[in-house]
Scaffold this motif. Structure first.
Motif, PDB file in Angstrom:
ATOM      1  N   LEU A 706       0.816  -1.148   0.034  1.00  0.00           N
ATOM      2  CA  LEU A 706       0.013   0.045  -0.251  1.00  0.00           C
ATOM      3  C   LEU A 706       0.957   1.131   0.065  1.00  0.00           C
ATOM      4  O   LEU A 706       0.507   2.350  -0.505  1.00  0.00           O
ATOM      5  CB  LEU A 706      -0.784   0.067   1.084  1.00  0.00           C
ATOM      6  CG  LEU A 706      -2.234  -0.676   1.191  1.00  0.00           C
ATOM      7  CD1 LEU A 706      -2.928  -0.648   2.357  1.00  0.00           C
ATOM      8  CD2 LEU A 706      -2.875   0.016   0.221  1.00  0.00           C
ATOM      9  N   ILE A 707       1.832   1.078   0.576  1.00  0.00           N
ATOM     10  CA  ILE A 707       2.901   2.114   0.901  1.00  0.00           C
ATOM     11  C   ILE A 707       3.506   2.747  -0.584  1.00  0.00           C
ATOM     12  O   ILE A 707       3.398   3.768  -0.830  1.00  0.00           O
ATOM     13  CB  ILE A 707       3.934   2.230   1.821  1.00  0.00           C
ATOM     14  CG1 ILE A 707       3.499   1.593   3.395  1.00  0.00           C
ATOM     15  CG2 ILE A 707       4.934   3.664   2.180  1.00  0.00           C
ATOM     16  CD1 ILE A 707       2.359   2.539   4.032  1.00  0.00           C
ATOM     17  N   GLN A 708       3.877   1.740  -1.132  1.00  0.00           N
ATOM     18  CA  GLN A 708       4.472   1.898  -2.459  1.00  0.00           C
ATOM     19  C   GLN A 708       3.575   1.804  -3.769  1.00  0.00           C
ATOM     20  O   GLN A 708       3.855   2.351  -4.677  1.00  0.00           O
ATOM     21  CB  GLN A 708       5.683   1.050  -2.768  1.00  0.00           C
ATOM     22  CG  GLN A 708       6.885   0.845  -1.864  1.00  0.00           C
ATOM     23  CD  GLN A 708       7.656   2.026  -1.962  1.00  0.00           C
ATOM     24  OE1 GLN A 708       7.573   2.760  -3.042  1.00  0.00           O
ATOM     25  NE2 GLN A 708       8.498   2.351  -1.249  1.00  0.00           N
ATOM     26  N   LYS A 709       2.528   1.561  -3.276  1.00  0.00           N
ATOM     27  CA  LYS A 709       1.061   1.479  -4.329  1.00  0.00           C
ATOM     28  C   LYS A 709       1.819   0.459  -5.231  1.00  0.00           C
ATOM     29  O   LYS A 709       1.652   0.990  -6.549  1.00  0.00           O
ATOM     30  CB  LYS A 709       0.818   2.897  -4.795  1.00  0.00           C
ATOM     31  CG  LYS A 709       0.191   3.852  -4.043  1.00  0.00           C
ATOM     32  CD  LYS A 709       0.328   5.378  -4.427  1.00  0.00           C
ATOM     33  CE  LYS A 709       0.266   6.396  -3.411  1.00  0.00           C
ATOM     34  NZ  LYS A 709       1.473   6.360  -2.412  1.00  0.00           N
ATOM     35  N   GLN A 710       2.217  -0.617  -4.934  1.00  0.00           N
ATOM     36  CA  GLN A 710       2.619  -1.583  -5.958  1.00  0.00           C
ATOM     37  C   GLN A 710       2.227  -2.885  -5.842  1.00  0.00           C
ATOM     38  O   GLN A 710       2.348  -3.489  -4.368  1.00  0.00           O
ATOM     39  CB  GLN A 710       4.242  -1.410  -5.981  1.00  0.00           C
ATOM     40  CG  GLN A 710       5.019  -2.197  -6.972  1.00  0.00           C
ATOM     41  CD  GLN A 710       6.435  -2.073  -6.848  1.00  0.00           C
ATOM     42  OE1 GLN A 710       6.727  -0.963  -7.002  1.00  0.00           O
ATOM     43  NE2 GLN A 710       7.025  -3.005  -6.924  1.00  0.00           N
ATOM     44  N   LEU A 711       1.869  -3.649  -6.781  1.00  0.00           N
ATOM     45  CA  LEU A 711       1.608  -4.913  -6.770  1.00  0.00           C
ATOM     46  C   LEU A 711       2.627  -5.697  -7.293  1.00  0.00           C
ATOM     47  O   LEU A 711       3.123  -5.384  -8.396  1.00  0.00           O
ATOM     48  CB  LEU A 711       0.208  -5.269  -7.495  1.00  0.00           C
ATOM     49  CG  LEU A 711      -1.052  -4.669  -7.043  1.00  0.00           C
ATOM     50  CD1 LEU A 711      -2.136  -4.866  -7.860  1.00  0.00           C
ATOM     51  CD2 LEU A 711      -1.432  -5.463  -5.713  1.00  0.00           C
ATOM     52  N   ASP A 712       3.089  -7.082  -6.746  1.00  0.00           N
ATOM     53  CA  ASP A 712       4.123  -7.818  -7.266  1.00  0.00           C
ATOM     54  C   ASP A 712       3.208  -9.125  -7.818  1.00  0.00           C
ATOM     55  O   ASP A 712       2.640  -9.761  -6.982  1.00  0.00           O
ATOM     56  CB  ASP A 712       5.042  -8.041  -6.480  1.00  0.00           C
ATOM     57  CG  ASP A 712       5.959  -7.057  -6.105  1.00  0.00           C
ATOM     58  OD1 ASP A 712       5.993  -5.977  -6.746  1.00  0.00           O
ATOM     59  OD2 ASP A 712       7.033  -7.043  -5.126  1.00  0.00           O
ATOM     60  N   PHE A 713       3.651  -9.386  -8.946  1.00  0.00           N
ATOM     61  CA  PHE A 713       2.786 -10.584  -9.645  1.00  0.00           C
ATOM     62  C   PHE A 713       4.031 -11.720  -9.909  1.00  0.00           C
ATOM     63  O   PHE A 713       5.291 -11.318  -9.754  1.00  0.00           O
ATOM     64  CB  PHE A 713       2.127 -10.409 -10.960  1.00  0.00           C
ATOM     65  CG  PHE A 713       1.006  -9.670 -10.749  1.00  0.00           C
ATOM     66  CD1 PHE A 713       0.426  -9.544  -9.548  1.00  0.00           C
ATOM     67  CD2 PHE A 713       0.537  -9.043 -11.816  1.00  0.00           C
ATOM     68  CE1 PHE A 713      -0.847  -8.557  -9.619  1.00  0.00           C
ATOM     69  CE2 PHE A 713      -0.483  -8.210 -12.000  1.00  0.00           C
ATOM     70  CZ  PHE A 713      -1.419  -7.907 -10.680  1.00  0.00           C
ATOM     71  N   LYS A 714       3.704 -12.832 -10.097  1.00  0.00           N
ATOM     72  CA  LYS A 714       4.342 -14.078 -10.307  1.00  0.00           C
ATOM     73  C   LYS A 714       3.869 -14.714 -11.487  1.00  0.00           C
ATOM     74  O   LYS A 714       2.589 -14.993 -11.538  1.00  0.00           O
ATOM     75  CB  LYS A 714       4.627 -15.099  -9.100  1.00  0.00           C
ATOM     76  CG  LYS A 714       5.592 -16.081  -9.224  1.00  0.00           C
ATOM     77  CD  LYS A 714       5.676 -16.988  -8.181  1.00  0.00           C
ATOM     78  CE  LYS A 714       6.314 -18.373  -8.260  1.00  0.00           C
ATOM     79  NZ  LYS A 714       6.433 -19.374  -7.017  1.00  0.00           N
ATOM     80  N   ILE A 715       4.657 -15.106 -12.497  1.00  0.00           N
ATOM     81  CA  ILE A 715       4.046 -16.063 -13.715  1.00  0.00           C
ATOM     82  C   ILE A 715       3.781 -17.157 -13.170  1.00  0.00           C
ATOM     83  O   ILE A 715       4.750 -17.952 -12.336  1.00  0.00           O
ATOM     84  CB  ILE A 715       5.481 -15.950 -14.490  1.00  0.00           C
ATOM     85  CG1 ILE A 715       5.456 -14.615 -15.331  1.00  0.00           C
ATOM     86  CG2 ILE A 715       4.945 -17.262 -15.833  1.00  0.00           C
ATOM     87  CD1 ILE A 715       4.185 -14.372 -16.233  1.00  0.00           C
ATOM     88  N   VAL A 716       2.480 -17.755 -13.499  1.00  0.00           N
ATOM     89  CA  VAL A 716       2.207 -19.126 -13.319  1.00  0.00           C
ATOM     90  C   VAL A 716       2.229 -19.986 -14.386  1.00  0.00           C
ATOM     91  O   VAL A 716       1.748 -19.669 -15.476  1.00  0.00           O
ATOM     92  CB  VAL A 716       0.598 -19.335 -12.780  1.00  0.00           C
ATOM     93  CG1 VAL A 716       0.262 -20.507 -12.569  1.00  0.00           C
ATOM     94  CG2 VAL A 716       0.578 -18.475 -11.481  1.00  0.00           C
ATOM     95  N   ASP A 717       3.085 -21.059 -14.541  1.00  0.00           N
ATOM     96  CA  ASP A 717       3.247 -21.999 -15.773  1.00  0.00           C
ATOM     97  C   ASP A 717       2.007 -22.785 -16.068  1.00  0.00           C
ATOM     98  O   ASP A 717       1.153 -23.250 -15.276  1.00  0.00           O
ATOM     99  CB  ASP A 717       4.565 -22.649 -15.600  1.00  0.00           C
ATOM    100  CG  ASP A 717       5.741 -21.877 -15.578  1.00  0.00           C
ATOM    101  OD1 ASP A 717       5.819 -20.841 -16.243  1.00  0.00           O
ATOM    102  OD2 ASP A 717       6.725 -22.540 -14.628  1.00  0.00           O
TER     103      ASP A 717
END
Length: 717
Positions: A706-717
């Motif tokens: 929330l602080i950085q307003k950033q979502l991190d995703f991961k590729i799903v094979d």
């Protein structure tokens, strides 16, 4: 043999160039410091006698090339006035590396994070350039010439058992934490989110020093984060008391003396069409059938200039703000609410002073007559876009006949505009359903329908015709009258060529022969990609090929709309340039002479700058709410589309809710990936796997910050 000696000589020269680059990198870490050759040799880790001899030779070469100066025998300093220095604006990316844009240079200059010195986002900097390892031109920051800002938002971290702390800034606009000495905490406690003012950055110091000037609250709390977004861009969230008092004193009466100076249009059918949650209604439409069969259409705009007078603190505050800011959960208005939502707002069943553009149109939407001036109106009805759309689709309900006439005329005008070169970007905008605690409980997309286009076309008509009225004389020649225009330059030819080459790989063709062919090609391209897998990617690239629209006193036209003259006139409650346009139009209607152009150009630049800040804040508030919404979906899997690619990773957008997350290249452990800017893709060096802009991928949500307003995703094979 001679060839061998020449080869050795070239090799030695190349070696000295490499050492010279290392020396410059080291000395540029503190470009005002004087070094002796031993300090330089130690600094680049050249310590044995043979290496030190090469350092001395490289120093002589740098001195001969005027890259360094010898202050006294054996002591050297960077020559800040050397050839190869350039001045530009620095722009950081998420990796900490930066690019400097220099006026007149086509390509930005890459600056490695080790060489940014004490530069911050947007600073005007002096750099030295060099070619590193035979690659593209690189640079090092020598000096910050002008700070773009000194106030930042971050979180205070008090050092335990010490009388000092550090503010860790939210955004990567500053590459280091800010040191806060004892007595400069401003009442903040450990963990508080704060606004910090940077007071100094001494040469050689790792951290700048600062003082806390505002405590925003606890990180992660809704109000704290919304106020943080505004503070980050230096935008206000409340009005000074004296401005509110000034607004409260305004005479809001519709007195007979003032009415007598205006065209009284209160007896004509008039209504507003706005978003269902709108409170500031700054435009209304009136419609009347004339005896000759034509239509009298009035575009009525709130007469803000009647109430907000130049030289008052109310006007000064409006100018400083320059625009209203539309965040996800609130509006930060340009004018106090007593004006924006009450006095000036064209609310139903109330008499209101307006500034109007009145047109006589025939059934083919051709203009027979036009009139501009001050009016008084009475809105009979307030429609939401949904209610107006219902009348267009069903042909039923009150005022359906009037709305359908306007809709038919608007469609004729829109078709003609597109034929004349207007480009029709029609992208949907993400919106949130919020509960009483401003928590996002749902996401929807705002999509333009006929009712939106109806209002858009009549506003465009008024904006265009007001601009032409001021800018052209009765013979159609340019009048030289100073005015404030909304301009949109032609697209960058290099970006268009890049777009053409890229879309050709998908089988689409573009004709770049002239301005009209480009517009036709873009419209055809946007139409042809609708519903295709590559739609999002190609729309994004097409948008990026466009210039940014700004305010100016130079009437260069509006490329995207296909207009030679265009101004903003229809939203003075929320845009200061419209207020300027109202004042200038009345000035010319009264027979006034053209005012000072340079003074108006300064105002135009200020309004453009504030508009950019407001847009950035609005974008950040959407990102914040998207992250908040996706917090509930950690660990879940979604289908996504790659929406952006960079050297450190790529972004994926989830089409069903518009949320965008980052996939870092370092987290792709199946291969080593390289970025290719031409194809907007990253490629695996071993297996050749490719991730390209527009590709469909499956992702898992792994982190929501929330602080950085950033979502991190991961590729799903």
């Amino acid at each position: 043999m001679p060839k061998k000696r020449k080869y050795i000589s070239q090799k030695n020269d190349h070696k000295l160039q490499e050492i010279g680059r290392l020396i410059l990198r080291f000395m540029n870490e503190n470009s005002t410091k004087i070094y002796n050759y031993k300090q330089i040799a130690d600094g680049i880790d050249h310590k044995n006698p043979r290496q030190r001899e090469l350092v001395i030779q490289a120093l002589h070469k740098l001195q001969a090339d005027e890259r360094i100066k010898e202050t006294e025998k054996g002591k050297y300093i960077v020559n800040l006035n050397i050839k190869g220095t350039l001045t530009g604006t620095i722009d950081f990316n998420q990796s900490g590396n930066a690019y400097v844009s220099v006026e007149g240079l086509e390509d930005d200059i890459f600056i490695h994070s080790k060489n940014v010195k004490d530069a911050l986002q947007g600073d005007k900097v002096l750099i030295v350039t060099y070619t590193y390892k035979g690659k593209k031109l690189e640079g090092s920051v020598l000096e910050v010439l002008e700070r773009t800002r000194t106030e930042f938002v971050g979180t205070l971290q008090v050092v335990t058992h010490k009388d000092f702390g550090f503010v860790v800034c939210d955004k990567k606009t500053i590459n280091t934490d800010i040191f806060i000495p004892k007595g400069k905490f401003g009442g903040a406690e450990d963990g508080d989110k704060v606004v910090v003012k940077m007071t100094e950055w001494k040469p050689g110091d790792k951290n700048p020093e600062g003082e806390i000037i505002q405590v925003l609250g606890a990180p992660g709390e809704h109000e704290t984060e919304i106020h943080s977004i505004l503070a980050e861009y230096g935008l206000p969230y409340e009005f000074p008391e004296e401005v509110e008092r000034d607004a409260d004193k305004i005479d809001r009466s519709i007195n007979d003396e003032e009415v007598a100076k205006r065209w009284d249009m209160r007896g004509i059918t008039t209504f507003t069409i706005d978003p269902k949650d709108a409170k500031d209604f700054d435009d209304a439409l009136s419609i009347k059938k004339l005896e000759n069969g034509n239509w009298e259409i009035g575009v009525h705009i709130a007469d803000v200039s009647h109430y907000v007078v130049p030289g008052t603190i109310l006007d000064d505050e409006a100018y400083q703000r320059a625009t209203s800011i539309y965040l996800v959960d609130r509006v930060v208005p340009m004018l106090p609410e007593v004006l924006s939502n009450d006095v000036c707002s064209l609310r139903p069943n109330e008499d209101k002073f307006t500034f109007s553009a009145v047109f006589e149109l025939n059934d083919d939407a051709k203009i027979h007559k036009q009139w501009f001036g001050r009016t008084v109106i009475h809105s009979d009805r307030r429609f939401s876009y949904e209610e107006a759309q219902e009348r267009i689709e069903t042909k039923q309900g009150d005022l359906q006949e009037e709305i359908n006439v306007l809709d038919r005329l608007a469609k004729i005008m829109r078709a003609e505009r597109i034929r004349n070169g207007a480009i029709t970007f029609d992208r949907s905008e993400v919106r949130f359903n919020l509960d009483e605690k401003n928590e996002p409980v749902g996401v929807y997309f705002k999509i333009s329908k006929d009712s939106n286009h109806l209002i858009e076309e009549f506003m465009l008509l008024a904006n265009k015709k007001v601009s032409e009225f001021v800018s052209l004389n009765k013979r159609g020649e340019i009048s030289q009258n100073t005015f404030i225009y909304r301009i949109h330059d032609d697209p960058d030819p290099a970006k268009l060529e890049s777009l053409r080459d890229f879309v050709s790989t998908f089988g689409y063709k573009m004709d770049l022969a002239n301005t009209k062919k480009v517009a036709e090609s873009l419209n055809r391209l946007l139409h042809d990609v609708k519903g295709k897998g590559e739609e999002n990617m190609i729309e994004t690239l097409a948008m990026r090929s466009m210039s940014k629209a700004v305010y100016s006193t130079e009437p260069i036209g509006h490329y995207g709309l296909g207009f030679d003259f265009y101004s903003h006139f229809t939203s003075p409650i929320r845009r200061y340039p419209d207020l300027i346009a109202h004042r200038l139009l009345q000035h010319y209607l009264d027979g006034g002479k053209s005012p000072n152009k340079a003074e108006l150009e300064e105002k135009a630049k200020h309004c453009s700058s504030m508009e950019r800040l407001a847009a950035d804040a609005e974008r950040d508030s959407i990102k914040y709410m998207q992250v908040k919404f996706m917090e509930k979906h950690l660990g879940e899997t979604f289908n996504g589309v790659i929406s952006g690619v960079a050297e450190f990773g790529f972004w994926v957008e989830i089409p069903e809710n518009g949320a965008e997350g980052l996939i870092k290249l370092r987290d792709l452990v199946d291969d080593s990936y390289t970025y290719d800017s031409k194809t907007h893709a990253v490629y695996g060096s071993r297996h050749g796997k490719r991730y390209q802009l527009g590709d469909n991928v499956q992702i898992k949500v792994v982190k929501a910050n929330l602080i950085q307003k950033q979502l991190d995703f991961k590729i799903v094979d």
